[in-house]
Scaffold this active site. Structure first.
Site, PDB file in Angstrom:
ATOM      1  N   SER A   1       4.521   2.745   7.781  1.00 42.54           N
ATOM      2  CA  SER A   1       4.002   1.250   6.973  1.00 42.54           C
ATOM      3  C   SER A   1       5.173   0.796   6.344  1.00 42.54           C
ATOM      4  O   SER A   1       6.388   1.079   5.699  1.00 42.54           O
ATOM      5  CB  SER A   1       2.913   2.037   6.200  1.00 42.54           C
ATOM      6  OG  SER A   1       2.297   2.124   6.927  1.00 42.54           O
TER       7      SER A   1
ATOM      8  N   ASP B   1      -0.753  -7.451   1.481  1.00 39.38           N
ATOM      9  CA  ASP B   1       0.034  -6.120   1.310  1.00 39.38           C
ATOM     10  C   ASP B   1       1.467  -5.808   2.161  1.00 39.38           C
ATOM     11  O   ASP B   1       1.915  -6.137   3.317  1.00 39.38           O
ATOM     12  CB  ASP B   1      -0.163  -4.942   2.853  1.00 39.38           C
ATOM     13  CG  ASP B   1       0.062  -3.611   2.798  1.00 39.38           C
ATOM     14  OD1 ASP B   1       0.546  -3.010   1.451  1.00 39.38           O
ATOM     15  OD2 ASP B   1      -0.503  -2.502   3.895  1.00 39.38           O
TER      16      ASP B   1
ATOM     17  N   HIS C   1       0.701  -1.021   0.115  1.00 37.36           N
ATOM     18  CA  HIS C   1      -0.252  -0.260   0.011  1.00 37.36           C
ATOM     19  C   HIS C   1       0.431   1.103   0.030  1.00 37.36           C
ATOM     20  O   HIS C   1       0.683   2.482  -0.090  1.00 37.36           O
ATOM     21  CB  HIS C   1      -0.991  -0.153   1.478  1.00 37.36           C
ATOM     22  CG  HIS C   1      -0.233   0.977   2.750  1.00 37.36           C
ATOM     23  ND1 HIS C   1       0.222  -0.704   3.647  1.00 37.36           N
ATOM     24  CD2 HIS C   1       0.298   1.545   2.926  1.00 37.36           C
ATOM     25  CE1 HIS C   1       0.513   0.091   4.803  1.00 37.36           C
ATOM     26  NE2 HIS C   1       0.610   1.811   3.968  1.00 37.36           N
TER      27      HIS C   1
END
Length: 462
Positions: free
Chosen positions: A412, A316, A268
């Site tokens: 992330s 992801d 992502h």
């Protein structure tokens, strides 16, 4: 006829005299019959009895040399001597699990069956207990013997259990020496868990998640995880596999070094057409420290099942190919990637650590210095109850129920790592969560065990 009775005694006397040779024996033969033989031994010593052993060692106390003269063989004499001196130490059958007992003087030795060890063969020596005492990987051979092995860049040490570096900068090892107190991280060791039966460990990996992955969420989770809240400042070189991804404007995600040419991150984080720069060896993003290495990304490979229009956080994970190889050193080192089974085992140890330059508190400022934080694994049932959003089988939860510590915005794509016997292995990718460090909420991570085969296939160095 009157004289007949007087003849009877004479007749009987003559008969007895004629049979003397059958009733009376000579002295030598009579002695053989009348002497009772000695039963000097009825136990295990009988197998050693030869010649004049009775005279030398049974009727009198003998020396080892005298017994040796009887047997004329050192090995047989030694076996006899062990029992002769202090009895049979194996009489109580001390060896367990089919072990064979060999007597010794004031001691004994157990010859264990394959798969057992210890003084009395009482220890299970298969991979199921304490990983067979292997420091990294363990496999049972067809004859139930343990075979230890190491991840790439390591070799078995002399003890055939430990792993020692075989290259200058092996994966998962911190090589920078610190003068200050030892930095404490989530280092773990193998326990008595039954590692031999990994069915429970990988059960959720083989569950049919296709239907779940094809469902569209009604709403997205609140935050991409781009942060470490409540963490500590890392030392330079303490987490040498950590990288930061820079876009055209600012730093936006983290990642981890797989090898000199490849980085793993969250899918992502990638936007079509974005130019991405990877910075390895970074510590303080506000200062130039001469440890940084900058590379451009020439190819991005999101996992083939990733589809952001269906679900932004399922599968992801993505790989980034660099334009030039990184130069490995104490500040730029790859993270280790185990096989699927052991990546799952390491995750189930229950304690890992995360790192990044994300926000140091919810909606707060971004960290300048690399942060790291230990996070405990959260069981799946608790994880599912903590959120209204779907937690698929390719995800796991980690964090603190009381809140205050978590990965957060800016983190992330960074690694979730488990340290095993001093070597760190990749076990997760920071993915998403609801707010940051909120009470009753946890960080959600991509479960790397689902993707290790894909990672290894795509990142082979030619």
């Amino acid at each position: 006829m009157a004289d007949a009775p007087g003849l009877i005694p004479i007749f009987l006397l003559g008969y007895l005299l004629s049979t003397e040779c059958a009733v009376f024996l000579d002295r030598e033969n009579a002695t053989k019959i009348l002497t009772r033989p000695k039963r000097y031994n009825s136990g295990k010593l009988e197998e050693f009895v030869q010649g004049n052993l009775e005279r030398e060692c049974i009727e009198e106390r003998c020396s080892f040399e005298e017994a040796r003269e009887v047997f004329e063989n050192t090995e047989k004499t030694t076996e006899f001597w062990k029992q002769y001196v202090d009895g049979d130490q194996c009489e109580s059958n001390p060896c367990l699990n089919g072990g064979i007992c060999k007597d010794d003087i004031n001691s004994y030795e157990c010859w264990c069956q394959a798969g057992f060890e210890g003084r009395n063969c009482e220890l299970d020596a298969t991979c199921s207990i304490k990983n067979g005492r292997c420091k990294q990987f363990c496999k049972n051979s067809p004859d139930n013997k343990i075979i230890c092995s190491c991840t790439e860049g390591y070799q078995l040490a002399e003890d055939q259990k430990s792993c020692e570096p075989a290259v200058p900068f092996p994966c998962g090892r911190v090589s920078v020496a610190y003068n200050s107190k030892k930095i404490t991280r989530a280092e773990t060791v193998f326990s008595n868990t039954d590692y031999g039966n990994s069915t429970e460990l990988i059960l959720d990996d083989i569950t049919n998640s296709t239907i779940l992955d094809n469902l569209t969420e009604n709403s997205e989770p609140i935050n991409d995880f781009t942060r470490v809240v409540g963490g500590e400042n890392a030392k330079p070189g303490q987490i040498p596999w950590q990288v930061i991804l820079n876009g055209e404007i600012e730093a936006f995600c983290g990642g981890a070094i797989i090898n000199e040419k490849w980085i793993v991150t969250a899918a992502h984080c990638l936007k079509p057409g974005d130019k991405i720069e990877v910075v390895a060896g970074e510590h303080n993003i506000d200062e130039k420290e001469d440890t940084e290495q900058r590379r451009n990304v020439i190819r991005t490979i999101p996992h083939h099942q990733y589809n952001a229009t269906i679900n932004k956080y399922s599968h992801d994970i993505a790989l980034l190919e660099l334009d030039k190889p990184l130069i490995l050193n104490s500040y730029v080192t790859p993270i280790c990637v185990a096989n699927k089974e052991y990546t799952n085992i390491f995750l189930k140890f229950g304690s890992g650590y995360v790192s990044g330059w994300g926000k140091v508190f919810n909606k707060g400022r971004q960290a300048s210095i690399l942060q790291y934080l230990r996070v405990p694994l959260v069981d799946r049932a608790t994880c599912l109850r903590s959120t209204k959003f779907s937690i698929y089988n390719n995800m796991f939860c980690a964090g603190y129920r009381e809140g205050g510590k978590d990965s957060c915005e800016g983190d992330s794509g960074g690694p979730h790592v488990t340290e095993v016997e001093g070597t760190s292995f990749l076990t997760g990718i920071i993915s998403w969560g609801e707010e940051c460090a909120m009470k009753g909420k946890y960080g959600i991570y991509t479960k790397v065990s689902r993707y290790v085969n894909w990672i290894k296939e795509k990142t082979k160095l030619t």
